[in-house]
Design an enzyme around this catalytic site. Structure first.
Site, PDB file in Angstrom:
ATOM      1  N   GLY A 154      38.108 -40.019  64.238  1.00 37.43           N
ATOM      2  CA  GLY A 154      37.362 -39.297  65.257  1.00 37.43           C
ATOM      3  C   GLY A 154      38.323 -38.421  66.023  1.00 37.43           C
ATOM      4  O   GLY A 154      39.537 -38.659  66.049  1.00 37.43           O
ATOM      5  N   TYR A 155      37.802 -37.394  66.654  1.00 33.27           N
ATOM      6  CA  TYR A 155      38.632 -36.432  67.369  1.00 33.27           C
ATOM      7  C   TYR A 155      38.446 -36.606  68.872  1.00 33.27           C
ATOM      8  O   TYR A 155      37.325 -36.640  69.368  1.00 33.27           O
ATOM      9  CB  TYR A 155      38.286 -35.012  66.935  1.00 33.27           C
ATOM     10  CG  TYR A 155      38.729 -34.758  65.516  1.00 33.27           C
ATOM     11  CD1 TYR A 155      39.997 -34.277  65.253  1.00 33.27           C
ATOM     12  CD2 TYR A 155      37.895 -35.061  64.447  1.00 33.27           C
ATOM     13  CE1 TYR A 155      40.426 -34.074  63.952  1.00 33.27           C
ATOM     14  CE2 TYR A 155      38.307 -34.867  63.144  1.00 33.27           C
ATOM     15  CZ  TYR A 155      39.578 -34.373  62.907  1.00 33.27           C
ATOM     16  OH  TYR A 155      40.002 -34.185  61.624  1.00 33.27           O
TER      17      TYR A 155
END
Length: 73
Positions: free
Chosen positions: A28-29
């Site tokens: 995930g960012y």
């Protein structure tokens, strides 16, 4: 500090699949601003935090740190 040069290759056929065991990746960012990308990733039973700088030509700075799996998860 490392420099990243992203390369992509086309692999023909499926024969390579019998040569390696798969690893589950999840990511995930945390930030995807133009100036930097911050990603958290699990790969198998390890966790990583990666910070990438702005692209300059074909390279960009990359910092990757192993973190506890529970924190990445």
């Amino acid at each position: 500090m490392s420099k990243e040069i992203e390369r992509k290759f086309l692999v023909n056929g499926n024969a390579w699949r019998t040569l390696a065991q798969g690893v589950l990746y999840r990511q995930g960012y945390l930030s995807s601003a133009k100036e930097r990308t911050v990603r958290v990733r699990t790969a198998g039973e390890k966790g990583f935090l990666t910070v990438k700088g702005i692209t300059n030509g074909v390279t960009r700075s990359e910092f990757e740190y192993e973190i506890p799996f529970a924190d990445a998860d």
